[in-house]
Scaffold this motif. Sequence first.
Motif, PDB file in Angstrom:
ATOM      1  N   PHE A   1       0.830  -1.201   0.000  1.00 19.76           N
ATOM      2  CA  PHE A   1       0.000   0.000   0.000  1.00 19.76           C
ATOM      3  C   PHE A   1       0.869   1.257   0.000  1.00 19.76           C
ATOM      4  CE2 PHE A   1      -2.367   3.299   2.332  1.00 19.76           C
ATOM      5  CZ  PHE A   1      -3.422   3.445   1.463  1.00 19.76           C
ATOM      6  N   PHE A   2       1.940   1.270   0.814  1.00 15.20           N
ATOM      7  CA  PHE A   2       2.837   2.430   0.845  1.00 15.20           C
ATOM      8  C   PHE A   2       3.540   2.606  -0.496  1.00 15.20           C
ATOM      9  CE2 PHE A   2       6.958   4.434   1.664  1.00 15.20           C
ATOM     10  CZ  PHE A   2       6.500   5.630   2.196  1.00 15.20           C
TER      11      PHE A   2
ATOM     12  N   GLN B   1       4.119  14.376  -7.292  1.00 11.44           N
ATOM     13  CA  GLN B   1       3.925  15.703  -6.713  1.00 11.44           C
ATOM     14  C   GLN B   1       5.258  16.357  -6.367  1.00 11.44           C
ATOM     15  OE1 GLN B   1       0.940  15.846  -3.752  1.00 11.44           O
ATOM     16  NE2 GLN B   1       1.282  17.984  -3.271  1.00 11.44           N
TER      17      GLN B   1
ATOM     18  N   LEU C   1       2.226   6.633  -7.022  1.00 12.18           N
ATOM     19  CA  LEU C   1       1.082   7.284  -7.662  1.00 12.18           C
ATOM     20  C   LEU C   1       0.812   8.694  -7.159  1.00 12.18           C
ATOM     21  CD1 LEU C   1      -1.499   4.368  -7.953  1.00 12.18           C
ATOM     22  CD2 LEU C   1      -0.002   5.309  -9.706  1.00 12.18           C
ATOM     23  N   ILE C   2       1.238   9.011  -5.934  1.00 12.05           N
ATOM     24  CA  ILE C   2       0.889  10.320  -5.379  1.00 12.05           C
ATOM     25  C   ILE C   2       2.123  11.128  -4.989  1.00 12.05           C
ATOM     26  CG2 ILE C   2      -0.285  11.496  -3.482  1.00 12.05           C
ATOM     27  CD1 ILE C   2      -2.296   9.198  -3.489  1.00 12.05           C
ATOM     28  N   ILE C   3       2.966  10.591  -4.148  1.00 10.12           N
ATOM     29  CA  ILE C   3       4.061  11.370  -3.564  1.00 10.12           C
ATOM     30  C   ILE C   3       5.127  11.716  -4.595  1.00 10.12           C
ATOM     31  CG2 ILE C   3       5.884  11.343  -1.817  1.00 10.12           C
ATOM     32  CD1 ILE C   3       4.011   9.488  -0.182  1.00 10.12           C
ATOM     33  N   ARG C   4       5.600  10.747  -5.346  1.00 10.54           N
ATOM     34  CA  ARG C   4       6.687  10.978  -6.302  1.00 10.54           C
ATOM     35  C   ARG C   4       6.315  11.986  -7.399  1.00 10.54           C
ATOM     36  NH1 ARG C   4       8.996   7.099 -10.585  1.00 10.54           N
ATOM     37  NH2 ARG C   4      11.050   7.955 -10.950  1.00 10.54           N
TER      38      ARG C   4
ATOM     39  N   ILE D   1       2.431   1.777  -3.465  1.00 10.74           N
ATOM     40  CA  ILE D   1       1.437   2.314  -4.414  1.00 10.74           C
ATOM     41  C   ILE D   1       1.236   3.804  -4.163  1.00 10.74           C
ATOM     42  CG2 ILE D   1      -1.013   2.253  -5.037  1.00 10.74           C
ATOM     43  CD1 ILE D   1      -0.873  -0.791  -4.606  1.00 10.74           C
ATOM     44  N   MET D   2       1.104   4.199  -2.902  1.00 10.98           N
ATOM     45  CA  MET D   2       0.918   5.616  -2.573  1.00 10.98           C
ATOM     46  C   MET D   2       2.137   6.432  -3.015  1.00 10.98           C
ATOM     47  SD  MET D   2      -1.991   6.202  -1.091  1.00 10.98           S
ATOM     48  CE  MET D   2      -1.745   7.666  -0.139  1.00 10.98           C
ATOM     49  N   TYR D   3       3.329   5.882  -2.819  1.00 15.71           N
ATOM     50  CA  TYR D   3       4.541   6.607  -3.185  1.00 15.71           C
ATOM     51  C   TYR D   3       4.606   6.834  -4.687  1.00 15.71           C
ATOM     52  CZ  TYR D   3       9.441   7.687  -3.942  1.00 15.71           C
ATOM     53  OH  TYR D   3      10.596   8.286  -4.344  1.00 15.71           O
TER      54      TYR D   3
END
Length: 109
Positions: free
Chosen positions: A30-31, A42, A37-40, A33-35
């Motif tokens: 999950f982390f 941005q 798709l969202i964090i990197r 996927i979040m990294y």
Amino acid sequence: MNFFIADAAAQSGQAQGGGGFEFLIMIAIFFAIMYFLIIRPQTKRAKEHRAMVESLSKGDEVVTGGGLLGRIVELEENFIRIEVANGVQVTVQRTAVAAVMPKGTMKDA
């Protein structure tokens, strides 16, 4: 009272347990996927915007976040002065600049 309700028969065998390792794997996935798709994306976009704001120079035609199109007349450390029409100048923060437009955009508008 036992004649109204049948006694529950206990299951034979061991109870399932030990789901801690699978839970940790699921959290890691999950982390990840979040990294990705969202964090990197941005942080990449913020880095590009920071580089664009630092490279502003006098005479550049820019669009602000509010939609003002103008030519940079004066640069300060945190603020810039934009000429939006002949004799009309507006002071905005450097970070308010959304995009640098190609030369000649103001003549077309």
